[in-house]
Design a protein around this motif. Structure first.
Motif, PDB file in Angstrom:
ATOM      1  N   MET A  68     -10.016  41.217  11.016  1.00  0.00           N
ATOM      2  CA  MET A  68      -8.838  42.116  10.230  1.00  0.00           C
ATOM      3  C   MET A  68      -8.401  41.506   9.213  1.00  0.00           C
ATOM      4  N   MET A  69      -8.105  39.852   9.328  1.00  0.00           N
ATOM      5  CA  MET A  69      -8.028  39.139   8.184  1.00  0.00           C
ATOM      6  C   MET A  69      -8.754  39.268   6.819  1.00  0.00           C
ATOM      7  N   PHE A  70     -10.115  39.085   7.297  1.00  0.00           N
ATOM      8  CA  PHE A  70     -11.053  39.289   6.075  1.00  0.00           C
ATOM      9  C   PHE A  70     -11.157  40.640   5.475  1.00  0.00           C
ATOM     10  N   ASP A  71     -11.347  41.569   6.156  1.00  0.00           N
ATOM     11  CA  ASP A  71     -11.200  43.082   5.920  1.00  0.00           C
ATOM     12  C   ASP A  71      -9.825  43.271   4.819  1.00  0.00           C
ATOM     13  N   ALA A  72      -8.682  42.648   5.278  1.00  0.00           N
ATOM     14  CA  ALA A  72      -7.643  42.809   4.540  1.00  0.00           C
ATOM     15  C   ALA A  72      -8.104  41.934   3.182  1.00  0.00           C
ATOM     16  N   ARG A  73      -8.648  41.073   3.118  1.00  0.00           N
ATOM     17  CA  ARG A  73      -9.105  40.346   1.847  1.00  0.00           C
ATOM     18  C   ARG A  73      -9.771  41.065   0.980  1.00  0.00           C
ATOM     19  N   ARG A  74     -10.797  41.682   1.572  1.00  0.00           N
ATOM     20  CA  ARG A  74     -11.722  42.600   0.825  1.00  0.00           C
ATOM     21  C   ARG A  74     -10.765  43.796   0.200  1.00  0.00           C
ATOM     22  N   ALA A  75      -9.883  44.304   0.879  1.00  0.00           N
ATOM     23  CA  ALA A  75      -9.217  45.352   0.306  1.00  0.00           C
ATOM     24  C   ALA A  75      -7.911  44.632  -0.489  1.00  0.00           C
ATOM     25  N   GLY A  76      -7.839  43.310  -0.414  1.00  0.00           N
ATOM     26  CA  GLY A  76      -6.571  42.719  -1.408  1.00  0.00           C
ATOM     27  C   GLY A  76      -5.362  42.740  -0.837  1.00  0.00           C
ATOM     28  N   SER A  77      -5.298  43.036   0.516  1.00  0.00           N
ATOM     29  CA  SER A  77      -4.121  43.184   1.273  1.00  0.00           C
ATOM     30  C   SER A  77      -3.556  42.142   1.967  1.00  0.00           C
ATOM     31  N   THR A  78      -2.542  41.366   1.014  1.00  0.00           N
ATOM     32  CA  THR A  78      -1.981  40.300   1.745  1.00  0.00           C
ATOM     33  C   THR A  78      -1.278  40.075   2.979  1.00  0.00           C
ATOM     34  N   VAL A  79      -0.470  41.393   3.137  1.00  0.00           N
ATOM     35  CA  VAL A  79       0.134  41.449   4.302  1.00  0.00           C
ATOM     36  C   VAL A  79      -0.430  41.274   5.419  1.00  0.00           C
ATOM     37  N   GLU A  80      -1.588  41.931   5.595  1.00  0.00           N
ATOM     38  CA  GLU A  80      -2.431  42.005   6.895  1.00  0.00           C
ATOM     39  C   GLU A  80      -2.973  40.542   7.090  1.00  0.00           C
ATOM     40  N   ILE A  81      -3.244  39.961   6.016  1.00  0.00           N
ATOM     41  CA  ILE A  81      -3.645  38.513   5.988  1.00  0.00           C
ATOM     42  C   ILE A  81      -2.857  37.597   6.896  1.00  0.00           C
ATOM     43  N   LEU A  82      -1.652  37.635   6.318  1.00  0.00           N
ATOM     44  CA  LEU A  82      -0.267  36.879   6.851  1.00  0.00           C
ATOM     45  C   LEU A  82      -0.148  37.283   8.268  1.00  0.00           C
ATOM     46  N   LEU A  83      -0.141  38.487   8.417  1.00  0.00           N
ATOM     47  CA  LEU A  83       0.398  39.040   9.901  1.00  0.00           C
ATOM     48  C   LEU A  83      -0.889  38.322  10.606  1.00  0.00           C
ATOM     49  N   GLY A  84      -2.135  38.378  10.465  1.00  0.00           N
ATOM     50  CA  GLY A  84      -3.173  37.818  11.085  1.00  0.00           C
ATOM     51  C   GLY A  84      -3.034  36.600  11.466  1.00  0.00           C
ATOM     52  N   MET A  85      -2.634  35.666  10.574  1.00  0.00           N
ATOM     53  CA  MET A  85      -2.035  34.260  10.594  1.00  0.00           C
ATOM     54  C   MET A  85      -1.018  34.063  11.800  1.00  0.00           C
ATOM     55  N   ILE A  86      -0.031  34.953  11.397  1.00  0.00           N
ATOM     56  CA  ILE A  86       1.141  34.789  12.317  1.00  0.00           C
ATOM     57  C   ILE A  86       1.019  35.091  13.814  1.00  0.00           C
ATOM     58  N   VAL A  87       0.055  36.049  13.944  1.00  0.00           N
ATOM     59  CA  VAL A  87      -0.375  36.416  15.354  1.00  0.00           C
ATOM     60  C   VAL A  87      -1.180  35.336  15.976  1.00  0.00           C
ATOM     61  N   LEU A  88      -2.073  35.023  14.980  1.00  0.00           N
ATOM     62  CA  LEU A  88      -2.923  33.756  15.560  1.00  0.00           C
ATOM     63  C   LEU A  88      -2.147  32.538  15.968  1.00  0.00           C
ATOM     64  N   GLY A  89      -1.014  32.083  15.052  1.00  0.00           N
ATOM     65  CA  GLY A  89      -0.268  30.874  15.322  1.00  0.00           C
ATOM     66  C   GLY A  89       0.537  31.285  16.572  1.00  0.00           C
ATOM     67  N   THR A  90       1.218  32.438  16.702  1.00  0.00           N
ATOM     68  CA  THR A  90       2.093  32.641  17.625  1.00  0.00           C
ATOM     69  C   THR A  90       1.390  32.500  19.126  1.00  0.00           C
ATOM     70  N   LEU A  91       0.241  33.226  19.065  1.00  0.00           N
ATOM     71  CA  LEU A  91      -0.665  33.409  20.335  1.00  0.00           C
ATOM     72  C   LEU A  91      -0.797  32.002  20.813  1.00  0.00           C
ATOM     73  N   TRP A  92      -1.469  31.120  19.815  1.00  0.00           N
ATOM     74  CA  TRP A  92      -1.951  29.786  20.307  1.00  0.00           C
ATOM     75  C   TRP A  92      -0.642  29.084  20.573  1.00  0.00           C
ATOM     76  N   TYR A  93       0.378  29.074  20.164  1.00  0.00           N
ATOM     77  CA  TYR A  93       1.548  28.434  20.519  1.00  0.00           C
ATOM     78  C   TYR A  93       1.782  28.565  21.713  1.00  0.00           C
ATOM     79  N   ILE A  94       1.979  29.922  22.264  1.00  0.00           N
ATOM     80  CA  ILE A  94       2.274  30.420  23.453  1.00  0.00           C
ATOM     81  C   ILE A  94       1.312  29.588  24.546  1.00  0.00           C
ATOM     82  N   VAL A  95       0.186  29.884  24.381  1.00  0.00           N
ATOM     83  CA  VAL A  95      -0.974  29.540  25.133  1.00  0.00           C
ATOM     84  C   VAL A  95      -0.712  28.015  25.468  1.00  0.00           C
ATOM     85  N   ASP A  96      -0.736  27.422  24.309  1.00  0.00           N
ATOM     86  CA  ASP A  96      -0.915  25.857  24.267  1.00  0.00           C
ATOM     87  C   ASP A  96       0.428  25.183  24.940  1.00  0.00           C
TER      88      ASP A  96
END
Ligand SMILES: Nc1ncnc2c1ncn2[C@@H]1O[C@H](COP(=O)(O)OP(=O)(O)OP(=O)(O)O)[C@@H](O)[C@H]1O
Ligand SMILES: [Mg+2]
Lengths: 268, 252, 273
Positions: free
Chosen positions: A220-248
């Motif tokens: 999703m993040m890289f697809d957004a990169r191709r389309a130049g959509s920063t929003v989805e990249i940031l969304l992906g990063m936030i989801v990743l960080g949050t998820l890992w935070y919860i699990v860890d």
């Protein structure tokens, strides 16, 4: 000053009662600054979106079902790979940890393959298996495997020799010694290894999804990169960080602490 | 009736730094009767631990033989219970599970082995600690568990290598008194290794003095039982025997 | 036997030299055995070179790549990026980490933030880095900087906050000013943690580098691997993997591990990593 102090003491008391506050509050200033910078017009909005934009994208992608689907894909890949990694890593670690000869032979090989690293395998894996689940699974297993093997070896070696001797002189067979002494003794280390392994595996998964991707958060993040959509990249990063935070922080770390502390094997 | 007999026991280690063999035990012969309490003393490095580890089956011996009830020792086994200086309790098992470990290895069902374990814990005055983990106990309590864990397995011989060396002096005295009491109740055969001459005399029926991998001398200890420090500390026979053993150790 | 002091020392050094030689041989032997197996298996089963190369072809690829200078160029580019990114990351992270760690309240407050960002360290920044900085040097440096920065800053903070208050007070009561406290107490006290952080961060950075080079550049080891894939040049890929492995093994085992051990042992601070 007085009010600030009062506020601080209220915060301390509140975090004591609801620890989750201590987790969430630090993010408020970060989001606030982010919001101010984005709204100040310093950077073009498409380039540096505001928190609201990300929130909106989160809602719309969740509503369309894309985000949950991708998240599910990523998680299943990670869990699948991690399960295989554990199933291979623990026996291997026990073998290497308990046999001198196996250690002599396997240790350098292990270090070398660990040094190559997961990502460097991608090109040849793509030739062997193409763009698909096999490649992704291979990379994740590879990533998870080393931390688990290395810490299992450490764990096995850290079990005091007298414990195995005590079990033997109480009539335990070699298999029983393994089961009753070696494994539980190595368990805190194994869990630490699992925790590290999952941390690495998570990163590897993102990289693989970026490069191999057909679905998943990384894709999703890289697809957004191709389309130049920063929003989805940031969304992906936030989801990743949050998820890992919860699990860890809420699952892995407490398990790690629980095994070590109850037995008094606390490893820092 | 002999329970344990060592015949011309010998052990050499390979020293990788010197590149040569080091003799730790030269020639030791010893017979121990059923129900006897034998203390072994000797200067540091004279081979006490090595002998004990060979009897326990933890390390192979170079020459001679070790017989338990007439059977040659090959590796560790439940017929020889070991009490370790480092306690060696399983940290992930409760006190009850630790004591029940030997019976568990024999396939004794859970109810029965819990009953046995509780019985032995009561013997050591530890009933209240049954469900605690070892790290929640004091050193003295841990070693009590170590002793009854070995006893609960009904070994032919109980092997103890400086078991009380890492507890404080007060606790040590209590443990020694408890050990003599338990020994009187159960009459296990015991090999007890120590540095402490008074401890050796206090506990044993016989004290064996080792020197440079050989048996230097032996002394019978015919002090009456039950033995308690308050009385023995003033006892002339005890003083004389202790002095005698001390002299031999220092001359060794 | 009488031995002059100098003589004794020399013989001991020689013995230690022998020891490390033996150690190196013991380490290398299994790897050589592996190469031996590889050399036997590939011709034995007649493996298609598009699937897996023979030892010979990898050696030829190595000679060729060294000969035309391309291997050195790729290695140079990768090392430069890692070096620069790491240097920047450490230079920013250490002062910041110390500043944040001085107050227990501040460090407790910031810990969740670092935990959050540390999982993003490295690879997850690639998409946005390439968007912000374009494909190339800047994006890669940014990714490496990130990987190193968060881990090192977090470890520094941790290191400073574990220095007992009594030690700080002792230094203060012996007349240490702010600056002396920093250089004499806080920095050395946190050093083992900092080194551990650098080691972990570099590990992430190294992986991030290879991934970023596959996506976002036209020189470097990751790029070398990824381009070779387009032409099914498995011998170049395997060569690249070996180079990556050996390089990291050297960086980690000959530089980072001894550094870590030295800082930890020197102060008798046995900490688990
Ligand atoms: N694993 C080993 N390798 C080489 N030599 C050994 C080994 N274990 C013991 N030794 C040597 O064997 C001799 C006897 O050692 P042992 O541990 O039996 O002595 P000890 O009587 O138990 O001493 P202490 O009272 O200090 O415990 C010593 O000289 C020791 O250096
Ligand atoms: Mg000893």
């Amino acid at each position: 000053m007085n009010i600030a102090l009062k506020f601080w003491s209220g915060y301390v008391r509140a975090t004591h009662r609801w620890p989750i506050i201590a987790t969430i509050v630090p993010f408020i200033p970060v989001v606030a600054i982010w919001s101010i910078v984005a709204n100040s017009g310093m950077f073009p909005r498409a380039f540096f979106p505001a928190p609201v934009d990300v929130m909106r994208s989160f809602i719309s992608l969740t509503y369309k079902g894309i985000l949950p689907d991708y998240l599910q894909d990523s998680l299943i890949r990670l869990l699948f790979g991690a399960a295989i990694g554990v199933a291979l890593g623990i026996p291997l670690g026990i073998l290497i940890g308990s046999s001198r000869l196996a250690h002599r032979i396997c240790w350098p090989v292990l270090l070398f393959f660990q040094a190559i690293g997961d990502i460097a395998w991608l090109p040849i894996l793509l030739i062997w298996f193409g763009f698909g689940l096999t490649t992704m699974t291979f990379v994740i297993v590879y990533t998870v495997l080393f931390p688990i093997v290395l810490s299992t070896v450490l764990g096995v070696q850290s079990v005091h020799r007298d414990l195995a001797r005590a079990a033997q002189s109480l009539g335990a067979s070699p298999m029983r010694v393994l089961w009753e002494v070696t494994l539980p003794g190595a368990l805190p280390n194994i869990i630490t290894g699992l925790r590290n392994g999952l941390g690495y595996g998570w990163r590897a998964l993102i990289a693989v999804e970026i490069i191999v991707g057909t679905s998943g958060i990384g894709f999703m993040m890289f697809d957004a990169r191709r389309a130049g959509s920063t929003v989805e990249i940031l969304l992906g990063m936030i989801v990743l960080g949050t998820l890992w935070y919860i699990v860890d922080a809420w699952i892995l770390a407490p398990i790690e602490r629980a095994t070590g502390q109850r037995w008094g094997l606390v490893t820092s | 009736m002999k329970t344990l007999s060592l015949k011309n026991l010998r052990k050499t280690y390979f020293d990788p730094y010197a590149g040569s063999q080091v003799t730790a035990v030269q020639d030791v012969s010893l017979d121990v009767e059923q129900g006897e309490f034998v203390s072994v003393v000797g200067p540091s490095g004279c081979g006490k631990t090595t002998i004990l580890n060979m009897i326990a089956g933890f390390i192979p011996y170079t020459g001679g033989e070790i017989l338990i009830d007439g059977n040659l020792v090959k590796g560790p086994g439940p017929d020889r219970g070991v009490v370790f200086q480092s306690f060696a309790l399983f940290p992930w098992k409760t006190v009850l599970e630790n004591v029940g470990f030997g019976p568990k290895m024999r396939g004794v069902p859970k109810d029965e082995r819990d009953r046995t374990a509780r019985e032995y814990l009561a013997l050591a005055g530890l009933s209240h600690a049954a469900d605690r983990y070892p790290n929640e106990l004091s050193g003295g309590m841990q070693q009590r568990v170590g002793v009854v864990r070995a006893l609960a397995n009904n070994p032919a011989v109980l092997l103890m290598d400086e078991p009380f060396a890492s507890v404080d002096a007060q606790t040590r005295m209590t443990l020694q008194e408890e050990l003599t009491r338990i020994w009187q109740e159960r009459k296990p055969t015991v090999i007890f290794i120590t540095h402490d001459v008074a401890e050796a005399v206090f506990l044993a029926n016989r004290v064996v003095v080792l020197s440079k991998g050989r048996v230097l001398d032996q002394i019978k200890v015919d002090l009456p039982r039950p033995r308690v420090w308050d009385q023995l500390i003033e006892d002339e026979t005890f003083k004389r025997l202790s002095a005698q053993v001390l002299q031999m150790v220092r001359a060794a | 036997m009488l031995v002059a002091p100098g003589q004794k020392v020399r013989s001991r050094v020689a013995w230690r030299g022998m020891n490390s030689l033996v150690g190196a041989a013991l380490f290398v032997t299994p790897l050589l055995m592996l190469v031996g197996i590889w050399a036997i298996v590939v011709p034995l089963f007649n493996v298609n070179p598009r699937i897996f190369p023979s030892v010979g072809s990898v050696a030829e690829a190595a000679v060729a790549a060294i000969g035309d200078g391309s291997l050195i160029r790729h290695i140079g580019a990768s090392m430069l990026r890692v070096g620069l990114g790491t240097l920047l990351g450490v230079l920013v992270a250490v002062p910041l980490g110390i500043a944040m760690g001085v107050s227990p309240a501040v460090s407790a407050f910031l810990t969740p933030l670092f935990r959050f960002f540390s999982v993003l360290a490295g690879i997850a920044w690639i998409p946005i880095a390439t968007l912000w900085f374009g494909y190339g040097f800047g994006a890669i440096i940014f990714v490496i900087f990130n990987a190193v920065f968060f881990v090192v800053a977090y470890n520094t903070l941790l290191g400073v906050s574990t220095i007992p208050m009594t030690i700080r007070n002792a230094a203060a009561s012996l007349g240490a000013g702010r600056w002396a406290l920093l250089t004499e107490v806080l920095l050395p006290g946190a050093l083992p943690n900092i080194v551990t952080g650098v080691r972990t961060g570099l590990g992430f950075a190294w992986r991030g580098l290879i991934a970023a080079e596959m996506i976002a550049t036209n020189v470097g080891l990751g790029y070398m691997l990824f381009v070779a894939r387009d032409f099914y040049r498995t011998e170049v890929i395997v060569l690249g993997m070996i180079v990556i492995g050996v390089l990291w093994l050297f960086i980690d085992r000959l530089l980072l591990v001894p550094l870590e051990r030295a800082t930890i042992e020197r102060w008798g601070l046995v900490r688990r990593t």
